[in-house]
Design a protein around this motif. Structure first.
Motif, short mmCIF file in Angstrom:
data_model
loop_
_atom_site.label_atom_id
_atom_site.label_comp_id
_atom_site.label_asym_id
_atom_site.label_seq_id
_atom_site.Cartn_x
_atom_site.Cartn_y
_atom_site.Cartn_z
N ASP A 20 35.38 45.36 39.95
CA ASP A 20 34.10 44.59 40.24
C ASP A 20 33.56 43.92 39.08
O ASP A 20 33.30 44.79 37.96
CB ASP A 20 33.22 44.73 40.82
N ASP A 165 25.94 38.17 49.36
CA ASP A 165 25.86 39.23 48.59
C ASP A 165 25.07 38.98 47.31
O ASP A 165 24.92 38.25 46.90
CB ASP A 165 27.53 39.36 47.85
N VAL A 325 32.00 45.73 46.85
CA VAL A 325 33.09 44.42 46.40
C VAL A 325 34.50 45.71 45.53
O VAL A 325 35.29 45.37 45.93
CB VAL A 325 33.11 43.96 45.09
MG MG Z 1 28.87 41.37 42.28
#
Ligand code: MG
Ligand code: ADP
Length: 345
Positions: A20, A165, A325
């Motif tokens: 991520d 997010d 994520v």
């Molecule tokens: Mg992020």
């Protein structure tokens, strides 16, 4: 008959990586091992040669404190790749760190979660640096898609799965159905803007200059999106702008709440605009399915409650919002055939 993977028989790791690449934090997951790296997305290089001196925590502690001969920065700061070469250097540094610590016989496959606003050129730059760092195959996936999968939403169903997010630099809002993105929008507001808003507030009200890291600390400790009855306070230290000497001020949660109003309203607007743009059949799904929040910003106290109040929809926070994520990306890598449509093309 059961086939054992070669890694099990010969005792080496399958070593595929999920990464991520966040604006605030980079997290790396290795299959069969879990999270092996979780560090701030900061890199420090020599100004003259661009040689990497440090990345992650060590580089973060240099932020704002470097002499001219060193540059320490957050290369992904605003969600898109603000500084391309530095992003590459940082990514390569992190992958090497993980890679060198393991007895890898096979070059790994990698999947990288990238901001949804990424251009094809930036996407290729990320893929190239992963290859240079030893990847055999590289896949990319946009962060809200990975987050939805990591948060356990049934993205394969023909129904609306909505994620919000909230990272450091951006808030990404997406509606996903049948493993593909129906709507996705990235707003340049996130935890950093909240920190900056606190810095500004304290400067205006108290003539006190505090750093963004102090502001972040205040936000995490007493920040809230809805004011509750109990009152919280923190002491902050900074430089008095009038006298020029260090000074201490007590800040209340009501004050922090007030200073966060602006960035929070931008986040709410981004959520509203996604709802307005959803096709009607998917809109109706959202009444029952609601919204899933992830990213570190989802941890701001009462933000879920506020979004629910403003939209009239049920809102949940992912079990581990900072890891959604990377866990989602890892799952995609494990079941690549099933999730192929979810990859960034
Ligand atoms: Mg992020
Ligand atoms: P990115 O994906 O952009 O790297 P993250 O999902 O890692 O971002 O989230 C980082 C952001 O979350 C930072 O701005 C950080 O201050 C914020 N954050 C982390 N924990 C909390 C918390 N408990 N309350 C409010 N904000 C938080």
């Amino acid at each position: 008959m059961k086939f054992w993977p070669a890694s099990k028989i010969f005792g080496f790791f399958s070593n595929d990586l999920a990464i991520d690449l966040g604006t605030a934090n980079t997290v790396i997951y290795v299959r069969d091992q879990g999270i092996v790296l979780d560090q701030p997305s900061v890199v420090a290089v020599k100004s003259s040669t661009s040689e990497v001196l440090a990345a992650g925590n060590n580089a973060k502690s240099m932020l704002g404190k470097t002499p001219e001969s060193i540059i320490a920065c957050r290369p992904m700061r605003d969600g898109v790749i603000a500084n391309y070469e530095l992003t590459e250097s940082m990514l390569r540094y992190f992958i090497r760190e993980v890679h060198n610590n393991r007895k890898a016989l096979v070059r790994p496959r990698m999947i990288i979660g990238v901001p949804s606003g990424i251009t094809q050129v930036e996407k290729r730059a990320v893929e190239d640096s992963a290859k240079q760092a030893g990847a055999r195959e590289v896949y990319t996936i946009i962060e809200p898609m990975a987050a939805a999968i990591g948060a356990g939403l049934p993205v394969e169903e023909p129904a609306a799965n909505m994620v919000v997010d909230i990272g450091g630099g951006t808030t990404e809002v997406a509606i996903i159905s049948l493993k593909d993105v129906v709507y996705c929008k990235s707003a340049r507001v996130g935890g950093d803007e909240m920190d900056k808003a606190i810095v500004q507030y304290v400067k205006r009200k108290y003539n006190l200059l505090v750093g963004e890291r102090t502001a972040e600390d205040v936000k995490i400790r007493i920040g809230t999106a809805i004011l509750s009855d109990e009152s919280n306070k923190v002491e902050i230290k900074g430089r008095d702008l009038v006298t020029g000497v260090p000074k201490t001020v007590i800040l209340s949660d009501a004050e922090v709440f007030e200073s966060l109003a602006e960035p929070i309203s931008v986040i709410i607007d981004a959520v509203r605009s996604a709802l307005e743009n959803a096709p009607p059949e998917l809109s109706s799904d959202l009444v029952d399915r609601g919204i899933m929040m992830c990213g570190g910003g989802a941890l701001l106290r009462n933000l879920d409650m506020l979004i629910s109040k403003e939209t009239g929809l049920p809102v949940r926070v992912a079990e581990n919002p900072l890891l959604s994520v990377v866990l989602g990306a890892g799952k995609v890598l494990d079941e690549l055939d099933f999730f192929r449509e979810a990859l960034l093309r």
